[in-house]
Write a protein that holds these residues in place. Structure first.
Motif, PDB file in Angstrom:
ATOM      1  N   CYS A 214       0.931  -1.360  -0.134  1.00 52.11           N
ATOM      2  CA  CYS A 214       0.078   0.279  -0.130  1.00 52.11           C
ATOM      3  C   CYS A 214       0.825   1.183  -0.161  1.00 52.11           C
ATOM      4  N   SER A 215       0.833   2.191  -1.276  1.00 49.98           N
ATOM      5  CA  SER A 215       1.141   3.670  -1.155  1.00 49.98           C
ATOM      6  C   SER A 215       1.432   4.002   0.637  1.00 49.98           C
TER       7      SER A 215
ATOM      8  N   CYS B  66      -2.553   8.179  -0.010  1.00 47.56           N
ATOM      9  CA  CYS B  66      -2.749   6.881  -1.348  1.00 47.56           C
ATOM     10  C   CYS B  66      -3.146   7.571  -2.475  1.00 47.56           C
TER      11      CYS B  66
ATOM     12  N   HIS C 258      -6.587   6.857  -4.511  1.00 48.73           N
ATOM     13  CA  HIS C 258      -7.319   7.971  -3.745  1.00 48.73           C
ATOM     14  C   HIS C 258      -7.123   8.914  -4.263  1.00 48.73           C
TER      15      HIS C 258
ATOM     16  N   MET D  70      -4.336  -4.728  -4.335  1.00 51.95           N
ATOM     17  CA  MET D  70      -5.435  -5.047  -4.060  1.00 51.95           C
ATOM     18  C   MET D  70      -5.521  -6.248  -5.109  1.00 51.95           C
TER      19      MET D  70
HETATM   20 FE1  SF4 Z   1      -3.271   1.509   0.374  1.00 48.73          FE
HETATM   21 FE2  SF4 Z   1      -5.737   1.515   0.015  1.00 48.73          FE
HETATM   22 FE3  SF4 Z   1      -4.445   3.353  -1.048  1.00 48.73          FE
HETATM   23 FE4  SF4 Z   1      -4.739   0.349  -2.157  1.00 48.73          FE
HETATM   24  S1  SF4 Z   1      -6.353   2.042  -2.208  1.00 48.73           S
HETATM   25  S2  SF4 Z   1      -2.562   1.930  -2.101  1.00 48.73           S
HETATM   26  S3  SF4 Z   1      -4.878  -0.137  -0.158  1.00 48.73           S
HETATM   27  S4  SF4 Z   1      -5.146   3.314   0.734  1.00 48.73           S
END
Ligand code: SF4
Ligand code: 13P
Length: 342
Positions: A117-118, A204, A207, A298
């Motif tokens: 995860c980043s 992230c 996002h 994921m």
């Molecule tokens: Fe990490 Fe969730 Fe972003 Fe994937 S979506 S990089 S798991 S915070």
């Protein structure tokens, strides 16, 4: 007077790999793979715990086989309450580590050890621990998306579903907070709580790729749609939301709100659960400038890899006992807080 300030540290960069090509399977092949996994789960006294962002067939199988599909907090809780001796955690590494920390006596397997995860990558313990030591007047609150070693330096661990309540609780006691690793979730919590927060500059990559200007245009084209946003997104995207919340809060909103359409700023894997709970509604991904909002890490979780780890016992998650013992403290603090708040 309350403030939010970005911590003056240089963090490592982190590039998301390309989203893996999704395995092409016929319905029969999927059914055969699921049957094989069900047999292996029984044989190994194992249970499958999957995150909402994993592929649809994996989520279905987790539910059909008595496991669970959930956010990171519920995944950890489920592992503790289930009698299986092996947990197969389909998610990213910090989720497997958290499960191991809370279930030391159980074997924890993950489909792909490269699923990171980043935020975790943005917050290496070697940088974080000395920074905390240099700010010892702050209460250290870390997001679940961190390594075991980072959790081991924290006073509290939180997930997105409970972050605001915990920070409000600490702010009411006059505590200054060192928050890591996500500056965006931290910034959102700071704006909502008014707490005094020093924010680690992690983020992230998924996002932060949602595009506020394009989202404004999409909203105008879909006037009946409600906009659901995960608070790991930028402040500008959060400002366009009808609902800001964790994956679970977004799913609840999709089910309960009367709108026929939803524009969703989070990983599209979440649509499986939303469509299951609200089949008559339409779910659209918010516009993203990178890989359509998919989290490549994921998507490294597949049915095929679940078969491999159950057959071979590969990819077992191990956390050094002294690190696990220390990391359990902030996690347990959150679980106790959540239990009191229920
Ligand atoms: Fe990490 Fe969730 Fe972003 Fe994937 S979506 S990089 S798991 S915070
Ligand atoms: P949840 O804590 O809501 O499961 O989110 C985890 C995550 O990685 C979000 O990007």
């Amino acid at each position: 007077m309350t403030t939010a300030q970005l911590a003056p540290v240089q963090i490592p960069s982190c590039q998301m790999p390309p989203v893996p090509v999704f395995p092409q399977r016929t319905a029969e092949e999927t059914a055969r793979l699921k049957e094989r996994i069900r047999d292996l789960l029984r044989q190994e006294n194992a249970v499958l715990v999957a995150h909402y962002y994993t592929e649809a067939a994996l989520q279905e199988l987790a539910e059909e086989s008595g496991g669970c599909v959930a956010d990171s907090l519920e995944m950890a809780r489920f592992g503790m309450s289930h009698p299986a001796s092996t947990l197969v955690v389909a998610g990213v590494r910090f989720m497997g580590e958290t499960s191991k920390i809370l279930n030391n006596e159980k074997r924890v397997l993950m489909p792909d050890p490269a699923a990171t995860c980043s935020m975790d990558e943005h917050c290496p313990a070697e940088l974080f621990v000395p920074f905390c030591d240099a700010h010892s007047d702050h209460t250290v609150v870390v997001y679940a998306n961190t390594s075991a070693a980072v959790k081991a330096r924290a006073d509290w661990m939180v997930t997105s579903g409970i972050a605001l309540a915990v920070v409000q609780h600490l702010a009411a006691q006059g505590k200054k907070i060192l928050w890591a690793p996500d500056q965006h979730l931290g910034g959102y919590v700071q704006r909502e709580s008014g707490a005094d927060m020093l924010l680690w500059p992690g983020s992230c990559v998924v996002h932060t790729s949602f595009d506020a200007e394009a989202l404004k245009r999409m909203k105008a084209e879909h006037p009946e749609a409600a906009v659901l946003v995960h608070p790991e997104s930028s402040k500008e995207v959060v400002a366009l939301a009808d609902v800001v919340g964790s994956t679970t809060a977004m799913i609840r909103a999709a089910e309960k709100m009367p709108n026929p359409e939803f524009i969703v700023a989070t990983e599209p894997g979440i649509f499986s659960k939303m469509r299951q709970l609200a089949p008559e509604k339409r779910f659209l991904s918010a516009p993203s400038v990178e890989q359509d909002g998919f989290c490549a890490w994921m998507k490294m979780n597949t049915l095929e890899k679940v078969v491999t780890v159950l057959e071979s016992g590969a990819n077992e998650i191990r956390v050094a006992p002294e690190v696990a013992a220390r990391a359990r403290i902030p996690i347990q603090r959150m679980l106790d807080f959540a239990a009191r708040a229920r």
